[in-house]
Scaffold this active site. Sequence first.
Site, short mmCIF file in Angstrom:
data_model
loop_
_atom_site.label_atom_id
_atom_site.label_comp_id
_atom_site.label_asym_id
_atom_site.label_seq_id
_atom_site.Cartn_x
_atom_site.Cartn_y
_atom_site.Cartn_z
N LYS A 1 12.22 -60.08 24.93
CA LYS A 1 11.06 -60.10 25.85
C LYS A 1 9.81 -59.60 25.12
O LYS A 1 9.91 -58.95 24.07
CB LYS A 1 11.38 -59.24 27.07
CG LYS A 1 11.61 -57.77 26.75
CD LYS A 1 12.27 -57.03 27.90
CE LYS A 1 12.49 -55.57 27.54
NZ LYS A 1 13.38 -54.90 28.50
N TYR B 1 -16.10 -40.11 15.50
CA TYR B 1 -16.71 -39.83 16.80
C TYR B 1 -16.28 -38.47 17.33
O TYR B 1 -15.11 -38.09 17.20
CB TYR B 1 -16.30 -40.90 17.82
CG TYR B 1 -16.93 -42.25 17.55
CD1 TYR B 1 -18.31 -42.43 17.66
CD2 TYR B 1 -16.14 -43.34 17.19
CE1 TYR B 1 -18.88 -43.67 17.42
CE2 TYR B 1 -16.70 -44.59 16.95
CZ TYR B 1 -18.07 -44.75 17.07
OH TYR B 1 -18.63 -45.97 16.83
#
Length: 361
Positions: A35, A252
């Site tokens: 899957k 950041y």
Amino acid sequence: MPRATCVTVSLSAVRHNLSRVRDLAPAAMRWAVVKADAYGHGLEGLLPAFALADGLALVEFDRASWLRKQGWRGPILMLEGAFDPADVEQARREGLSLVVHEPRQIGWLASGPALSPIDVFLKLNSGMNRLGFKPEDFPLAWSRLRGLPQCGALNLMAHFANADLPGGADTALAAFDRVTASLPGGQSLANSAAIFVLPAAHRHWVRPGIMLYGSSPFADRRASELGLRAAMRFHTRLISVQTLQPGEAVGYGSTFIAQSVMRIGIAACGYADGYPRHAPTGTPVAVGGVRTRTLGRVSMDMLALDLTPIRAAQVGSEVELWGDTIPVDEVAASAGTIAYELTCGIAPRVKRIYIDDGHQA
Ligand SMILES: *Cc1c(COP(=O)(O)O)cnc(C)c1O
């Protein structure tokens, strides 16, 4: 020149991991769980490695059709069953086996034609409380299905919530055995964790997923200890090298501040490639095969690394985000998640290369 951010997926590693399933559960048939595009590894590139599986299990009906078009003639099991009557029709046409976990799905089967009956895996809710019939409702669901000419082989299944914890599946296994004691049919219970630790649950069909891709189903056991090989290597290159003075920061939020003079590298990989943004400073990574750590916040396209242990590192040096040197399980643990989420999260822009015994497939 294209950005160097790539995943290299090894077919030989998947074959090896599939053979581990055989070693652990020699009498059981193996549904290879594919899957989510083979847990993000890419089913198209990996399909040849699944040739020795006894069946393929997934949840996406369009992918099941695609598998038939690719020439996969073996069993295919739809793990969430049909989502509507058209799926049941497709299952009949394409010879797909269906999980039945819900009364509506029995109704859809009953209203279809009786020619080419569909093989069913009737699912017991053994305590996970996602899908399946409660123990008290299970016998009636079984009788209804057994009475339908549209139902072919009628198998019995359940899925464990806690097979990765010691004794975690005992109650669920006992519940399954109690409810199914007088019912005939093949049985399927074991995910990767149960394949390793619960031989009593192997039964007729096992359902390995994560172990095929070389990650550990256990928080406290390494994949290498379990004899698994990493199928995915996520790698890139350094595109910049900087020297930080004491007190200077990177990235950041300036969350990492150098205590002394240090060389750092900037890798061309960020959260838009599928690297987890929540991975904190100190998450393991390798440069030129040598372990080091990430620094500061992960950006969209970049990641800062400590080059202190790697004198020879320079712009262009190879960086492994996870793979053979850095187990994906370690990165996942550092980022507060599991390997499943990381491999499933590789972004479309990342190039995929498939190798077989070291050669490009
Ligand atoms: C995904 C899935 C599996 C495979 O589980 P792993 O932990 O990856 O081995 C097995 N059974 C069902 C029903 C699943 O949905």
